[in-house]
Design a protein around this motif. Structure first.
Motif, PDB file in Angstrom:
ATOM      1  N   THR A 180       0.913  -1.134  -0.198  1.00  0.00           N
ATOM      2  CA  THR A 180       0.061   0.048   0.002  1.00  0.00           C
ATOM      3  C   THR A 180       0.928   1.259  -0.158  1.00  0.00           C
ATOM      4  N   GLU A 181       2.096   1.199   0.750  1.00  0.00           N
ATOM      5  CA  GLU A 181       2.684   2.482   0.870  1.00  0.00           C
ATOM      6  C   GLU A 181       3.480   2.812  -0.308  1.00  0.00           C
ATOM      7  N   LYS A 182       3.953   1.593  -1.087  1.00  0.00           N
ATOM      8  CA  LYS A 182       4.841   2.202  -2.178  1.00  0.00           C
ATOM      9  C   LYS A 182       3.889   2.241  -3.321  1.00  0.00           C
ATOM     10  N   ALA A 183       2.781   1.446  -3.595  1.00  0.00           N
ATOM     11  CA  ALA A 183       1.864   1.853  -4.799  1.00  0.00           C
ATOM     12  C   ALA A 183       1.341   3.240  -4.637  1.00  0.00           C
ATOM     13  N   THR A 184       0.994   3.560  -3.339  1.00  0.00           N
ATOM     14  CA  THR A 184       0.515   5.119  -3.198  1.00  0.00           C
ATOM     15  C   THR A 184       1.683   6.307  -3.426  1.00  0.00           C
ATOM     16  N   ALA A 185       2.872   5.580  -3.291  1.00  0.00           N
ATOM     17  CA  ALA A 185       4.191   6.527  -3.493  1.00  0.00           C
ATOM     18  C   ALA A 185       4.331   6.609  -4.956  1.00  0.00           C
ATOM     19  N   LEU A 186       3.911   5.589  -5.784  1.00  0.00           N
ATOM     20  CA  LEU A 186       4.099   5.522  -7.041  1.00  0.00           C
ATOM     21  C   LEU A 186       2.827   6.009  -7.892  1.00  0.00           C
ATOM     22  N   GLY A 187       1.936   6.668  -6.919  1.00  0.00           N
ATOM     23  CA  GLY A 187       0.858   7.489  -7.617  1.00  0.00           C
ATOM     24  C   GLY A 187      -0.564   7.045  -7.710  1.00  0.00           C
ATOM     25  N   ALA A 188      -0.759   5.710  -7.292  1.00  0.00           N
ATOM     26  CA  ALA A 188      -1.810   5.070  -7.253  1.00  0.00           C
ATOM     27  C   ALA A 188      -2.671   5.183  -5.863  1.00  0.00           C
ATOM     28  N   LEU A 229      -2.866   5.058   5.644  1.00  0.00           N
ATOM     29  CA  LEU A 229      -2.074   3.904   6.051  1.00  0.00           C
ATOM     30  C   LEU A 229      -1.360   4.224   7.402  1.00  0.00           C
ATOM     31  N   ALA A 230      -1.296   5.456   7.820  1.00  0.00           N
ATOM     32  CA  ALA A 230      -0.768   5.740   9.082  1.00  0.00           C
ATOM     33  C   ALA A 230      -1.749   5.034  10.142  1.00  0.00           C
ATOM     34  N   CYS A 231      -3.048   5.069   9.920  1.00  0.00           N
ATOM     35  CA  CYS A 231      -4.087   4.484  10.806  1.00  0.00           C
ATOM     36  C   CYS A 231      -4.000   3.021  10.779  1.00  0.00           C
ATOM     37  N   VAL A 232      -3.712   2.352   9.667  1.00  0.00           N
ATOM     38  CA  VAL A 232      -3.608   0.971   9.547  1.00  0.00           C
ATOM     39  C   VAL A 232      -2.579   0.300  10.118  1.00  0.00           C
ATOM     40  N   LYS A 233      -1.436   1.234  10.229  1.00  0.00           N
ATOM     41  CA  LYS A 233      -0.018   0.915  10.767  1.00  0.00           C
ATOM     42  C   LYS A 233      -0.546   0.706  12.225  1.00  0.00           C
ATOM     43  N   GLN A 234      -0.835   1.939  12.927  1.00  0.00           N
ATOM     44  CA  GLN A 234      -1.280   2.055  14.068  1.00  0.00           C
ATOM     45  C   GLN A 234      -2.065   0.529  14.783  1.00  0.00           C
ATOM     46  N   LEU A 235      -3.197   0.411  13.912  1.00  0.00           N
ATOM     47  CA  LEU A 235      -3.920  -0.728  14.225  1.00  0.00           C
ATOM     48  C   LEU A 235      -3.378  -2.039  14.387  1.00  0.00           C
ATOM     49  N   LYS A 236      -2.762  -2.299  13.120  1.00  0.00           N
ATOM     50  CA  LYS A 236      -2.111  -3.478  12.852  1.00  0.00           C
ATOM     51  C   LYS A 236      -0.798  -3.856  13.272  1.00  0.00           C
ATOM     52  N   GLU A 237       0.133  -2.837  13.170  1.00  0.00           N
ATOM     53  CA  GLU A 237       1.434  -3.003  13.776  1.00  0.00           C
ATOM     54  C   GLU A 237       1.800  -2.765  15.307  1.00  0.00           C
ATOM     55  N   VAL A 238       0.950  -1.854  15.856  1.00  0.00           N
ATOM     56  CA  VAL A 238       1.204  -1.268  17.166  1.00  0.00           C
ATOM     57  C   VAL A 238       0.221  -1.961  18.407  1.00  0.00           C
ATOM     58  N   GLU A 239      -1.254  -1.600  17.774  1.00  0.00           N
ATOM     59  CA  GLU A 239      -2.156  -2.284  18.723  1.00  0.00           C
ATOM     60  C   GLU A 239      -2.692  -3.685  18.340  1.00  0.00           C
ATOM     61  N   ARG A 240      -2.354  -4.447  17.298  1.00  0.00           N
ATOM     62  CA  ARG A 240      -2.654  -5.831  16.916  1.00  0.00           C
ATOM     63  C   ARG A 240      -4.167  -5.802  17.161  1.00  0.00           C
ATOM     64  N   LYS A 241      -4.942  -4.962  16.400  1.00  0.00           N
ATOM     65  CA  LYS A 241      -6.283  -5.231  16.276  1.00  0.00           C
ATOM     66  C   LYS A 241      -6.926  -5.494  15.000  1.00  0.00           C
ATOM     67  N   ARG A 242      -8.101  -5.411  14.986  1.00  0.00           N
ATOM     68  CA  ARG A 242      -8.611  -5.899  13.603  1.00  0.00           C
ATOM     69  C   ARG A 242      -8.897  -4.992  12.788  1.00  0.00           C
ATOM     70  N   ILE A 243      -8.942  -5.108  11.429  1.00  0.00           N
ATOM     71  CA  ILE A 243      -9.128  -4.120  10.356  1.00  0.00           C
ATOM     72  C   ILE A 243     -10.405  -3.241  10.378  1.00  0.00           C
ATOM     73  N   LYS A 244     -11.593  -4.040  11.014  1.00  0.00           N
ATOM     74  CA  LYS A 244     -12.846  -3.420  10.917  1.00  0.00           C
ATOM     75  C   LYS A 244     -12.834  -2.043  12.006  1.00  0.00           C
ATOM     76  N   GLU A 245     -11.851  -1.825  12.732  1.00  0.00           N
ATOM     77  CA  GLU A 245     -11.675  -0.634  13.631  1.00  0.00           C
ATOM     78  C   GLU A 245     -11.469   0.638  12.902  1.00  0.00           C
ATOM     79  N   TYR A 246     -10.817   0.342  11.517  1.00  0.00           N
ATOM     80  CA  TYR A 246     -10.648   1.683  10.793  1.00  0.00           C
ATOM     81  C   TYR A 246     -11.699   2.320  10.705  1.00  0.00           C
ATOM     82  N   VAL A 247     -12.828   1.887  10.244  1.00  0.00           N
ATOM     83  CA  VAL A 247     -14.297   2.409  10.224  1.00  0.00           C
ATOM     84  C   VAL A 247     -14.607   3.472  11.298  1.00  0.00           C
TER      85      VAL A 247
END
Ligand code: NDP
Length: 448
Positions: free
Chosen positions: A249-257, A277-295
């Motif tokens: 996600t990080e690289k695809a976004t950097a490449l303009g997608a 992506l900052a939110c996803v990293k916080q949820l998944k890498e730091v808090e080890r939470k589920r992706i549904k928390e994003y909404v």
């Protein structure tokens, strides 16, 4: 693809008989054997040397008990695996998967694919894979540590910096590698590059965390360029929300997608504004939470239960980065119908044979996993080099090397496909190019 070559038909029959109850392994071998038909027709010497007959049988399979004590003082038992598939071109190399679905058939399919992938990287690495049916999800740090220590207590007898070098995979990230490395060092009393994906304070390489996702985008970008296209302004759907998905996600976004969707094994999120992506990293890498928390913090985004539905989202480019067989024939047909024109694989074997047939029949630009996700192991190879010379390279140095390797992998796939009359079929190109190097090495080393 129906095989015509009698030797290959018989070989596949033997593989099916010998590996009953292991559909993923048979699927992986079938794909490779089918695409190698033109090579075998041209190279009777490889048939004579029994190269393929040997290549489909792992050199060694280790299965062991992993007992550990949970937080309630109760003994738990898991099963551990290490399949040392092929060491023709270097020490066995491949990750450790920790997931309840793990059994010998999964580890064998992954180990088999790893042989070709590692060969494509141009680095001297053989193929292997390991894992356990242990599920780190929902376990405390203490439980994960006790499991990893018990797992390594047996595994350490079979690995070594010049023998077999494991790394991460599903369920095995920096935390698990740290616990395993600590236990190896304690048992063997040696500080060597026996694992990759290590932390930066004890021999890890900069850019290893990013490598598989970044590498996937470098490979895909090269494939797009070769076909007059680019990531710029394109809509991308990525499955998973683990290590590979996050850095893709990080690289695809950097490449303009614009990446509009991510998932986990429970469901998927769709954010028409582009994934934060900052939110996803916080949820998944730091808090080890589920992706549904994003909404909860993104009112324009939606969450849908079930992961298969992610492939119904309209996109130009799909990057499956979760797990095997996540895109079946039906999902592939929906992708095509919705105008998707490129599928490039971050996960291992994420497309079923029916899905692959759909891509090829519809002229989809298809980047096969063995080539497209080889950036992780390539950077692990670079970590091994740094460990051997007791030096650490900068992020930019490693990233530049990774980029160069992914470009050369694409070119190898492109030219092998062309040479064997299958221009544009990068799956065939990856299998052929990966195979030939290993095959020559096996032939040169005699019947071992
Ligand atoms: P992670 O454990 O970091 O993430 C895996 C992601 O995929 C999670 O979002 C997970 O969801 C989801 N997932 C796992 N199993 C399933 C399932 N059965 N159904 C649906 N979703 C699932 O793993 P990685 O990102 O490291 O690995 C992802 C893929 O990439 C794997 O196929 C792996 O073999 C491959 N790969 C990884 C490399 C690496 O360097 N890490 C290198 C090359 C390939 P949940 O949290 O709900 O389980």
């Amino acid at each position: 693809m129906a095989l015509k070559n009698k030797y290959l038909i018989d070989l596949l029959e033997t593989v099916k008989k010998r590996n009953q109850g292991e559909p993923e392994f048979i699927q992986a071998v079938t794909e490779v054997i089918e695409t190698l038909e033109p090579v075998i027709e041209k190279r009777p010497d490889l048939v004579e040397a029994g190269v393929l007959d040997r290549l489909v049988e792992p050199e060694r399979q280790i299965v062991f008990r992993v007992p550990w004590v949970d937080d309630n003082g109760k003994v738990q038992v898991n099963r551990g695996f290490r399949v040392q598939f092929n060491s023709a071109i270097g020490p066995y190399k491949g990750g450790i998967r920790l997931h309840p679905s793990v059994y010998i058939g999964i580890i064998k399919f992954l180990g088999f694919e790893q042989v070709f992938k590692n060969s494509l990287t141009t680095l001297p690495m053989g193929g292997g894979k390991g894992g356990s049916d242990f599920d780190p999800k929902g376990k405390s740090d203490g439980e994960v540590m006790r499991f990893c220590q018990s797992f390594m207590t047996e595994l350490c007898k079979h690995i070594g910096a010049d023998t077999d070098v494991p790394a991460g995979d599903i369920g095995t990230g920096a935390r698990e590698i740290g616990y395993m490395f600590g236990q190896y060092k304690r048992l063997r009393n040696e500080f060597t590059g026996v694992l990759t994906g290590k932390g930066l304070t004890y021999g890890g390489s900069l850019a290893r965390t990013e490598a598989t996702g970044y590498g996937l985008c470098y490979f895909t970008d090269e494939m797009l360029k070769a076909n007059g296209k680019s990531f710029e302004g394109k809509t991308v759907v990525i499955s998973g929300s683990g290590n590979v998905a996050i850095y893709a996600t990080e690289k695809a976004t950097a490449l303009g997608a614009k990446v509009v969707a991510l998932s986990d094994s429970n469901g998927y999120i769709y954010d028409p504004d582009g994934i934060d992506l900052a939110c996803v990293k916080q949820l998944k890498e730091v808090e080890r939470k589920r992706i549904k928390e994003y909404v909860a913090t993104h009112p324009n985004a939606t969450y849908t239960e079930g992961c298969k539905g992610i492939w119904t989202i309209k996109c130009d480019i799909a990057l499956p980065c979760a797990t095997q067989n996540e895109i079946d024939g039906e999902s592939a047909a929906i992708l095509v119908k919705n105008g998707c024109w490129c599928v490039s694989e971050g996960a291992n074997m994420p497309s079923t044979p029916e899905a692959i047939n759909t891509y090829l029949a519809n002229g989809i630009l298809y980047g096969p996993a063995k080539a497209a996700n080889a950036g992780g192991v390539a950077t692990s190879g670079l970590e091994m080099s740094q460990n051997s010379e007791r030096l650490s390279w900068t992020f930019e140095e490693v990233d530049a090397k990774l980029h160069g390797i992914m470009v050369s992998i694409f070119k190898a796939c492109e030219s092998a496909a062309k040479e064997y009359g299958m221009e544009g079929n990068y799956m065939a190109g990856a299998n052929i190019a990966g195979f030939l190097k290993v095959a020559e090495a096996m032939k040169a080393q005699g019947c071992v």
